[in-house]
Design a protein around this motif. Structure first.
Motif, PDB file in Angstrom:
ATOM      1  N   GLN A   3       0.845  -1.187   0.000  1.00  0.00           N
ATOM      2  CA  GLN A   3       0.000   0.000   0.000  1.00  0.00           C
ATOM      3  C   GLN A   3       0.885   1.244   0.000  1.00  0.00           C
ATOM      4  O   GLN A   3       1.730   1.426   0.866  1.00  0.00           O
ATOM      5  CB  GLN A   3      -0.900  -0.001   1.228  1.00  0.00           C
ATOM      6  N   VAL A   4       0.651   2.095  -0.975  1.00  0.00           N
ATOM      7  CA  VAL A   4       1.455   3.306  -1.093  1.00  0.00           C
ATOM      8  C   VAL A   4       0.982   4.349  -0.096  1.00  0.00           C
ATOM      9  O   VAL A   4      -0.207   4.605   0.026  1.00  0.00           O
ATOM     10  CB  VAL A   4       1.380   3.868  -2.525  1.00  0.00           C
ATOM     11  N   GLN A   5       1.928   4.936   0.621  1.00  0.00           N
ATOM     12  CA  GLN A   5       1.625   6.046   1.525  1.00  0.00           C
ATOM     13  C   GLN A   5       2.615   7.170   1.283  1.00  0.00           C
ATOM     14  O   GLN A   5       3.814   6.924   1.146  1.00  0.00           O
ATOM     15  CB  GLN A   5       1.685   5.601   2.984  1.00  0.00           C
ATOM     16  N   LEU A   6       2.083   8.370   1.235  1.00  0.00           N
ATOM     17  CA  LEU A   6       2.894   9.577   1.090  1.00  0.00           C
ATOM     18  C   LEU A   6       2.571  10.487   2.277  1.00  0.00           C
ATOM     19  O   LEU A   6       1.407  10.807   2.489  1.00  0.00           O
ATOM     20  CB  LEU A   6       2.582  10.293  -0.224  1.00  0.00           C
ATOM     21  N   VAL A   7       3.600  10.897   3.010  1.00  0.00           N
ATOM     22  CA  VAL A   7       3.376  11.708   4.207  1.00  0.00           C
ATOM     23  C   VAL A   7       4.213  12.976   4.106  1.00  0.00           C
ATOM     24  O   VAL A   7       5.449  12.919   4.131  1.00  0.00           O
ATOM     25  CB  VAL A   7       3.725  10.929   5.481  1.00  0.00           C
ATOM     26  N   GLU A   8       3.525  14.107   4.015  1.00  0.00           N
ATOM     27  CA  GLU A   8       4.193  15.406   3.918  1.00  0.00           C
ATOM     28  C   GLU A   8       4.429  16.015   5.295  1.00  0.00           C
ATOM     29  O   GLU A   8       3.695  15.742   6.247  1.00  0.00           O
ATOM     30  CB  GLU A   8       3.342  16.397   3.090  1.00  0.00           C
ATOM     31  N   SER A   9       5.419  16.874   5.354  1.00  0.00           N
ATOM     32  CA  SER A   9       5.684  17.663   6.555  1.00  0.00           C
ATOM     33  C   SER A   9       6.436  18.923   6.140  1.00  0.00           C
ATOM     34  O   SER A   9       6.906  19.033   5.010  1.00  0.00           O
ATOM     35  CB  SER A   9       6.507  16.868   7.570  1.00  0.00           C
ATOM     36  N   GLY A  10       6.522  19.863   7.081  1.00  0.00           N
ATOM     37  CA  GLY A  10       7.312  21.054   6.846  1.00  0.00           C
ATOM     38  C   GLY A  10       6.539  22.324   6.561  1.00  0.00           C
ATOM     39  O   GLY A  10       7.134  23.394   6.424  1.00  0.00           O
ATOM     40  N   GLY A  11       5.223  22.213   6.460  1.00  0.00           N
ATOM     41  CA  GLY A  11       4.436  23.421   6.230  1.00  0.00           C
ATOM     42  C   GLY A  11       4.441  24.318   7.456  1.00  0.00           C
ATOM     43  O   GLY A  11       4.918  23.951   8.528  1.00  0.00           O
ATOM     44  N   GLY A  12       3.918  25.522   7.264  1.00  0.00           N
ATOM     45  CA  GLY A  12       3.844  26.467   8.364  1.00  0.00           C
ATOM     46  C   GLY A  12       3.526  27.855   7.865  1.00  0.00           C
ATOM     47  O   GLY A  12       3.140  28.038   6.705  1.00  0.00           O
ATOM     48  N   SER A  13       3.687  28.814   8.757  1.00  0.00           N
ATOM     49  CA  SER A  13       3.418  30.212   8.428  1.00  0.00           C
ATOM     50  C   SER A  13       4.726  30.973   8.326  1.00  0.00           C
ATOM     51  O   SER A  13       5.617  30.807   9.168  1.00  0.00           O
ATOM     52  CB  SER A  13       2.532  30.840   9.495  1.00  0.00           C
ATOM     53  N   VAL A  14       4.829  31.804   7.312  1.00  0.00           N
ATOM     54  CA  VAL A  14       6.053  32.565   7.086  1.00  0.00           C
ATOM     55  C   VAL A  14       5.691  33.901   6.454  1.00  0.00           C
ATOM     56  O   VAL A  14       4.650  34.019   5.792  1.00  0.00           O
ATOM     57  CB  VAL A  14       7.020  31.757   6.186  1.00  0.00           C
ATOM     58  N   THR A  70       6.285   5.397   1.125  1.00  0.00           N
ATOM     59  CA  THR A  70       6.441   3.974   1.429  1.00  0.00           C
ATOM     60  C   THR A  70       5.515   3.163   0.539  1.00  0.00           C
ATOM     61  O   THR A  70       4.540   3.697  -0.012  1.00  0.00           O
ATOM     62  CB  THR A  70       6.121   3.673   2.910  1.00  0.00           C
ATOM     63  N   GLY A  71       5.820   1.883   0.375  1.00  0.00           N
ATOM     64  CA  GLY A  71       4.967   1.008  -0.414  1.00  0.00           C
ATOM     65  C   GLY A  71       5.247   1.029  -1.899  1.00  0.00           C
ATOM     66  O   GLY A  71       4.470   0.469  -2.683  1.00  0.00           O
ATOM     67  N   LEU A  72       6.320   1.674  -2.310  1.00  0.00           N
ATOM     68  CA  LEU A  72       6.696   1.685  -3.709  1.00  0.00           C
ATOM     69  C   LEU A  72       8.223   1.683  -3.830  1.00  0.00           C
ATOM     70  O   LEU A  72       8.932   1.969  -2.872  1.00  0.00           O
ATOM     71  CB  LEU A  72       6.103   2.889  -4.444  1.00  0.00           C
ATOM     72  N   THR A  73       8.687   1.334  -5.013  1.00  0.00           N
ATOM     73  CA  THR A  73      10.129   1.360  -5.269  1.00  0.00           C
ATOM     74  C   THR A  73      10.498   2.795  -5.596  1.00  0.00           C
ATOM     75  O   THR A  73      10.546   3.210  -6.760  1.00  0.00           O
ATOM     76  CB  THR A  73      10.490   0.415  -6.425  1.00  0.00           C
ATOM     77  N   PHE A  74      10.767   3.549  -4.563  1.00  0.00           N
ATOM     78  CA  PHE A  74      10.841   5.012  -4.648  1.00  0.00           C
ATOM     79  C   PHE A  74      11.782   5.476  -5.752  1.00  0.00           C
ATOM     80  O   PHE A  74      11.448   6.375  -6.518  1.00  0.00           O
ATOM     81  CB  PHE A  74      11.285   5.578  -3.308  1.00  0.00           C
ATOM     82  N   SER A  75      12.944   4.888  -5.835  1.00  0.00           N
ATOM     83  CA  SER A  75      13.957   5.371  -6.776  1.00  0.00           C
ATOM     84  C   SER A  75      13.509   5.251  -8.229  1.00  0.00           C
ATOM     85  O   SER A  75      14.048   5.932  -9.104  1.00  0.00           O
ATOM     86  CB  SER A  75      15.273   4.616  -6.574  1.00  0.00           C
ATOM     87  N   SER A  76      12.503   4.419  -8.492  1.00  0.00           N
ATOM     88  CA  SER A  76      12.039   4.205  -9.872  1.00  0.00           C
ATOM     89  C   SER A  76      10.889   5.120 -10.265  1.00  0.00           C
ATOM     90  O   SER A  76      10.473   5.120 -11.422  1.00  0.00           O
ATOM     91  CB  SER A  76      11.591   2.749 -10.054  1.00  0.00           C
ATOM     92  N   TYR A  77      10.387   5.891  -9.316  1.00  0.00           N
ATOM     93  CA  TYR A  77       9.195   6.699  -9.546  1.00  0.00           C
ATOM     94  C   TYR A  77       9.514   8.175  -9.749  1.00  0.00           C
ATOM     95  O   TYR A  77      10.335   8.749  -9.037  1.00  0.00           O
ATOM     96  CB  TYR A  77       8.235   6.587  -8.360  1.00  0.00           C
ATOM     97  N   ARG A  78       8.836   8.771 -10.707  1.00  0.00           N
ATOM     98  CA  ARG A  78       8.744  10.221 -10.748  1.00  0.00           C
ATOM     99  C   ARG A  78       7.929  10.658  -9.540  1.00  0.00           C
ATOM    100  O   ARG A  78       6.945  10.028  -9.182  1.00  0.00           O
ATOM    101  CB  ARG A  78       8.030  10.650 -12.026  1.00  0.00           C
TER     102      ARG A  78
END
Length: 126
Positions: A1-12, A25-33
């Motif tokens: 199962q593919v999961q994408l987890v973002e972080s780093g947002g905020g107010s500036v 996670t859940g994918l062969t990351f290096s092979s993906y755009r």
């Protein structure tokens, strides 16, 4: 199962910088755009930047020269370094991956098949 987890947002403040991260996670990351999209209040989701498996990059015109996308295949992570931020960059930023390494669609124009993270909010004040 593919999961994408973002972080780093905020107010500036305008002119400031932020760095977004997305762990896949859940994918062969290096092979993906991999890519970043954003959605401002009341607007459609738009393409921001992408990085191919080989490392080449492309951007929407409005962020060229200000944003940089990069990847660390050892960490299954894609980054978006955002400099010289403007109030119009305010949006929820989403990490995205195509449905497969052989995806033949136009990555910057998602057709409902992309994998998405839940997004991270970036707010730029003037």
């Amino acid at each position: 199962q593919v999961q994408l987890v973002e972080s780093g947002g905020g107010s500036v403040q305008a002119g400031g910088s932020l760095r977004l991260s997305c762990v896949a996670t859940g994918l062969t990351f290096s092979s993906y755009r991999m890519g970043w999209f954003r959605q401002a209040p009341g607007k459609e989701r738009e393409f921001v930047a992408a990085i191919r498996s080989g490392g080449s990059t492309y951007y929407v015109d409005s962020v060229k020269g200000r944003f940089t996308i990069s990847r660390d295949n050892a960490k299954n992570t894609v980054y978006l370094q955002m400099n010289s931020l403007k109030p119009e960059d305010t949006a929820v930023y989403y990490c995205a991956a195509p449905p497969s390494t052989s995806y033949s669609g136009t990555f910057s124009r998602p057709d409902g098949l992309h994998y998405w993270g839940k997004g991270t909010l970036v707010t730029v004040s003037s």
